[in-house]
Design a protein around this motif. Structure first.
Motif, short mmCIF file in Angstrom:
data_model
loop_
_atom_site.label_atom_id
_atom_site.label_comp_id
_atom_site.label_asym_id
_atom_site.label_seq_id
_atom_site.Cartn_x
_atom_site.Cartn_y
_atom_site.Cartn_z
N UNK A 19 47.76 42.88 50.18
CA UNK A 19 46.32 42.64 50.11
C UNK A 19 45.73 43.35 48.88
N UNK A 20 44.82 42.65 48.21
CA UNK A 20 44.23 43.13 46.96
C UNK A 20 42.72 43.09 47.09
N UNK A 43 41.53 33.99 49.90
CA UNK A 43 40.44 34.87 49.47
C UNK A 43 39.45 34.97 50.62
N UNK A 44 39.04 36.21 50.94
CA UNK A 44 38.10 36.36 52.05
C UNK A 44 36.78 35.69 51.70
N UNK A 49 30.30 41.48 47.31
CA UNK A 49 30.72 41.65 45.91
C UNK A 49 32.23 41.84 45.83
N UNK A 50 32.81 42.40 46.90
CA UNK A 50 34.26 42.58 46.91
C UNK A 50 34.90 41.48 47.74
N UNK A 51 36.02 40.98 47.27
CA UNK A 51 36.77 40.00 48.07
C UNK A 51 38.14 40.57 48.34
N UNK A 52 38.71 40.22 49.48
CA UNK A 52 40.10 40.58 49.76
C UNK A 52 40.96 39.37 49.42
N UNK A 53 41.93 39.58 48.57
CA UNK A 53 42.86 38.50 48.23
C UNK A 53 44.17 38.82 48.94
#
Length: 301
Positions: A19-20, A43-44, A49-53
């Protein structure tokens, strides 16, 4: 331990999920990466502003996806430098999200593993001391040249395969950006960049809150910044809520009550359960507009 060794033992068919954390919208890029790396890349959703890839697949597909991400980031850095006066090129930085139970193995005894990673790859690796909010995951920041990052990710994958997470992991979910809210007249605006943008959902809540409470005159004439406008002095309001309903107001690990605090701008205190009482006392402090909005949001829950 060399990553190549793992692969020669048939490590290639091991499916791993990495997870990134990323900023911004990278939809088009991701589509291309999916096709070329054959890793599953998700992609979440949400206006955070932040996404979890999330990248899942055999180790070689993961390395390919990471190589593409690292080179894409470098390209972005080069492009942004051509418009600026900067002379030294900043390193590419990726933030992985790793279950805290695996971070010990990444760091190694007395920091031996992480030191070895830094030395053998030339990348900077840092494991955050604290867990990410409302989760049991930590951020692992890797920065360096794309090649150093790829080597580093390979070594991290090896460690993660060798020491799987212990116990249940509560995954980190990025929070939506809490934009400041302005009540003006019967309209509600959120601040985005330099602009105040009318916010229909909040406006509706605001208007309902206005109708439900005796504070109708508030904010009709002056734009009221929650808590700033002098004409609306802070006051306190108490509510009584049955014990069995308190859970839905607080939400998991306080998420709901924090949302209500953010949206209303009011301070909300929930008293501890009293012996023999089936109710809980909630104290709301703020301007009348904040209080009426908080009340409405609590009732809506």
């Amino acid at each position: 331990m060399e990553p190549t060794k793992v692969q020669s033992e048939g490590g290639l068919n091991v499916t791993l999920t990495i997870r990134l954390l990323m900023h911004g919208k990278k939809g088009e890029t991701v589509k291309k990466m999916r096709e070329e790396s054959s890793a599953r890349i998700n992609i979440s959703e949400g206006n955070c502003p932040e996404r979890i890839v999330t990248i899942t697949g055999p180790t070689d597909a993961i390395f390919k996806a990471f190589a593409m991400i690292a080179y894409k980031f470098e390209e972005d850095i080069i492009n942004s430098m051509s418009n600026s006066q900067a002379t030294s090129k900043p390193p590419v930085t990726l933030r992985l999200v790793v279950p805290a139970s695996q971070c010990g193995s990444l760091i190694g005894k007395g920091g031996s593993k992480i030191k070895e990673m830094r030395e053998s790859t030339g990348a900077q690796v840092q494991v955050a001391g604290d867990m990410l909010p409302n989760s049991t995951e930590r951020a692992v920041t890797i920065s360096g040249t794309p090649d150093a990052i790829i080597q580093c990710v390979k070594q991290i994958c090896v460690v993660m395969l060798e020491s799987p997470p212990k116990g249940a992991t509560i995954p980190y979910r990025p929070k939506p950006a809490a934009a400041p809210v302005i009540f003006s007249g019967a309209q509600t605006y959120t601040i985005q960049g330099q602009y105040a943008i009318p916010h229909p959902d909040l406006t509706k809540l605001h208007q309902l809150a206005m109708q439900q409470t005796p504070f109708t005159s508030l904010g009709q004439t002056t734009p009221a910044f929650p808590g700033v406008d002098a004409s609306s002095q802070a006051s306190t309001h108490e509510l009584t809520i049955p014990n069995d309903l308190i859970g839905c107001i607080i939400g998991r690990q306080g998420t709901k009550i924090n949302e209500i605090r953010q949206m209303s701008g009011a301070q909300i205190k929930i008293a501890n359960a009293m012996e023999g009482s089936s109710d809980r006392q909630i104290t709301i402090t703020g301007t009348p507009a904040n209080i009426s909005l908080a009340q409405y949001l609590i009732n809506a829950r």
